[in-house]
Design a protein around this motif. Structure first.
Motif, PDB file in Angstrom:
ATOM      1  N   MET A 113       1.334   5.487 -18.658  1.00 54.47           N
ATOM      2  CA  MET A 113       1.167   4.410 -17.675  1.00 54.47           C
ATOM      3  C   MET A 113       1.972   3.192 -18.120  1.00 54.47           C
ATOM      4  O   MET A 113       1.968   2.817 -19.284  1.00 54.47           O
ATOM      5  CB  MET A 113      -0.307   4.020 -17.567  1.00 54.47           C
ATOM      6  N   THR A 114       2.684   2.590 -17.179  1.00 54.76           N
ATOM      7  CA  THR A 114       3.426   1.372 -17.456  1.00 54.76           C
ATOM      8  C   THR A 114       2.955   0.287 -16.500  1.00 54.76           C
ATOM      9  O   THR A 114       2.170   0.526 -15.588  1.00 54.76           O
ATOM     10  CB  THR A 114       4.938   1.595 -17.275  1.00 54.76           C
ATOM     11  N   ASP A 115       3.454  -0.925 -16.684  1.00 55.47           N
ATOM     12  CA  ASP A 115       3.061  -2.029 -15.819  1.00 55.47           C
ATOM     13  C   ASP A 115       3.877  -2.088 -14.536  1.00 55.47           C
ATOM     14  O   ASP A 115       3.543  -2.841 -13.625  1.00 55.47           O
ATOM     15  CB  ASP A 115       3.215  -3.356 -16.570  1.00 55.47           C
ATOM     16  N   ALA A 116       4.966  -1.315 -14.434  1.00 53.90           N
ATOM     17  CA  ALA A 116       5.822  -1.385 -13.253  1.00 53.90           C
ATOM     18  C   ALA A 116       5.085  -1.019 -11.968  1.00 53.90           C
ATOM     19  O   ALA A 116       5.171  -1.754 -10.974  1.00 53.90           O
ATOM     20  CB  ALA A 116       7.057  -0.498 -13.444  1.00 53.90           C
ATOM     21  N   PRO A 117       4.342   0.103 -11.912  1.00 53.54           N
ATOM     22  CA  PRO A 117       3.608   0.401 -10.674  1.00 53.54           C
ATOM     23  C   PRO A 117       2.563  -0.652 -10.344  1.00 53.54           C
ATOM     24  O   PRO A 117       2.335  -0.965  -9.170  1.00 53.54           O
ATOM     25  CB  PRO A 117       2.951   1.754 -10.969  1.00 53.54           C
ATOM     26  N   LEU A 118       1.926  -1.204 -11.364  1.00 51.81           N
ATOM     27  CA  LEU A 118       0.929  -2.243 -11.141  1.00 51.81           C
ATOM     28  C   LEU A 118       1.585  -3.491 -10.561  1.00 51.81           C
ATOM     29  O   LEU A 118       1.056  -4.123  -9.647  1.00 51.81           O
ATOM     30  CB  LEU A 118       0.204  -2.578 -12.440  1.00 51.81           C
ATOM     31  N   ALA A 119       2.760  -3.835 -11.081  1.00 51.17           N
ATOM     32  CA  ALA A 119       3.479  -4.994 -10.548  1.00 51.17           C
ATOM     33  C   ALA A 119       3.842  -4.772  -9.092  1.00 51.17           C
ATOM     34  O   ALA A 119       3.750  -5.685  -8.264  1.00 51.17           O
ATOM     35  CB  ALA A 119       4.736  -5.246 -11.378  1.00 51.17           C
ATOM     36  N   ALA A 120       4.224  -3.532  -8.762  1.00 53.67           N
ATOM     37  CA  ALA A 120       4.554  -3.219  -7.365  1.00 53.67           C
ATOM     38  C   ALA A 120       3.324  -3.347  -6.484  1.00 53.67           C
ATOM     39  O   ALA A 120       3.396  -3.884  -5.376  1.00 53.67           O
ATOM     40  CB  ALA A 120       5.128  -1.808  -7.280  1.00 53.67           C
ATOM     41  N   ALA A 121       2.185  -2.858  -6.982  1.00 50.57           N
ATOM     42  CA  ALA A 121       0.953  -2.958  -6.207  1.00 50.57           C
ATOM     43  C   ALA A 121       0.543  -4.407  -6.031  1.00 50.57           C
ATOM     44  O   ALA A 121       0.095  -4.825  -4.955  1.00 50.57           O
ATOM     45  CB  ALA A 121      -0.162  -2.171  -6.897  1.00 50.57           C
ATOM     46  N   THR A 122       0.705  -5.205  -7.082  1.00 49.91           N
ATOM     47  CA  THR A 122       0.356  -6.623  -7.005  1.00 49.91           C
ATOM     48  C   THR A 122       1.244  -7.341  -6.000  1.00 49.91           C
ATOM     49  O   THR A 122       0.766  -8.135  -5.173  1.00 49.91           O
ATOM     50  CB  THR A 122       0.497  -7.279  -8.387  1.00 49.91           C
TER      51      THR A 122
END
Length: 308
Positions: A1-10
């Protein structure tokens, strides 16, 4: 898991704040027999919809199935003129059987689940001695989601986040300002999901939860279950990131990973298995289909003795 998908969701959630038309409409159907919340989420602009974590009624004493819960969803979809594009599962549930195949027949939609379902199929395929005829490649589903996958529900942007811990394959689906998070979190007054099933991991659950809690505080969280916390007389299944961070009795801000793992491990050791775990897992790892019928035309659920 990386922060990139979370940043996209945010970024997606922040975008929806400035466009009321991008805010999805959510209708929840609660099955009190299994304490399960099934959600129908749709795009108000196009009427495109997804059905999340549906329930097939199952009577354990007789082994009979029925469709009253799913029929309520069908009636709503048709009355609202919705077009079901997806039948989504946040994970292979151990407490209720999925109605997704029947719902596909009634209203359509591709069946999707997290790609790590193959790990769950491998583990439980051995436990239930499913045989070589049981494919352990996720082929029972139309689509396997991986962390950070983007997809659409009408004009709504959606992102899949891998949030393992309860099971290895748990996914959260971020659709506009709404997050459908399965069994990671419960209402703040009830806490968090267990992590003691095969492939579960309390430490990973803590990290997955905190990944979700990095979403904007106003993000709507839609849960898969509620059991009424002591002192609460009504069922509830919607909360926010901010409420969970401030008030969740297990993982509010300030609770360390070690504290959570100790609490979760101790608590899980005292829990009984879900009443419907035997039929639920065997059906749900098959995409909601019953085990293949034997030569008499009847499907059977296996119960391993002294194994679980």
């Amino acid at each position: 898991m990386t922060d990139a998908p979370l940043a996209a969701a945010t970024a997606q959630i922040l975008k929806t704040e400035h466009s009321a038309g991008q805010r999805p409409v959510v209708k929840t159907f609660f099955d009190e027999a299994t304490f399960t919340a099934s959600h129908v989420v749709h795009d108000p602009n196009t009427k495109a919809a997804a059905i999340i974590d549906s329930v097939l009624d199952y009577e354990a004493s007789s082994g009979r199935t029925s469709y009253a819960s799913a029929e309520e969803i069908v009636a709503y979809v048709k009355s609202e003129g919705l077009k079901a594009e997806w039948q989504l599962e946040t994970h292979a549930h151990a407490d209720h059987l999925s109605a997704a195949p029947w719902l596909q027949e009634q209203v359509g939609g591709k069946l999707g689940i997290g790609g790590d379902i193959v790990r769950v199929q491998t583990v439980f395929g051995k436990i239930f001695n499913a045989g070589t005829e049981f494919a352990r490649d996720g082929s029972q589903f139309d689509h396997l989601f991986h962390d950070g996958d983007h997809f659409k529900i009408g004009t709504l942007d959606a992102v899949a986040l891998h949030v393992p811990g309860h099971t290895p394959a748990d996914m959260a689906f971020i659709i506009g300002d709404a997050a459908f998070i399965g069994d990671t979190l419960f209402m703040p007054d009830y806490g968090t999901a267990r992590a003691d099933f095969p492939g579960g991991d309390a430490r990973m659950l803590y990290r997955s939860i905190h990944r979700l809690l990095k979403l904007p505080e106003q993000t709507r969280l839609f849960l898969c279950h509620d059991y009424k916390a002591p002192g609460r007389d009504v069922f509830a299944w919607e909360t926010t990131v901010g409420a969970e961070r401030a008030h969740n009795i297990h993982v509010h801000d300030g609770v360390s990973e070690e504290e959570f793992v100790q609490m979760r491990t101790t608590r899980d050791a005292k829990l009984s298995l879900p009443n419907l775990i035997m039929p639920s897992v065997q059906v749900n790892i098959r995409g909601g289909h019953m085990p293949e019928a034997e030569d008499n035309g009847v499907s059977y659920i296996k119960i391993p003795i002294n194994k679980m």
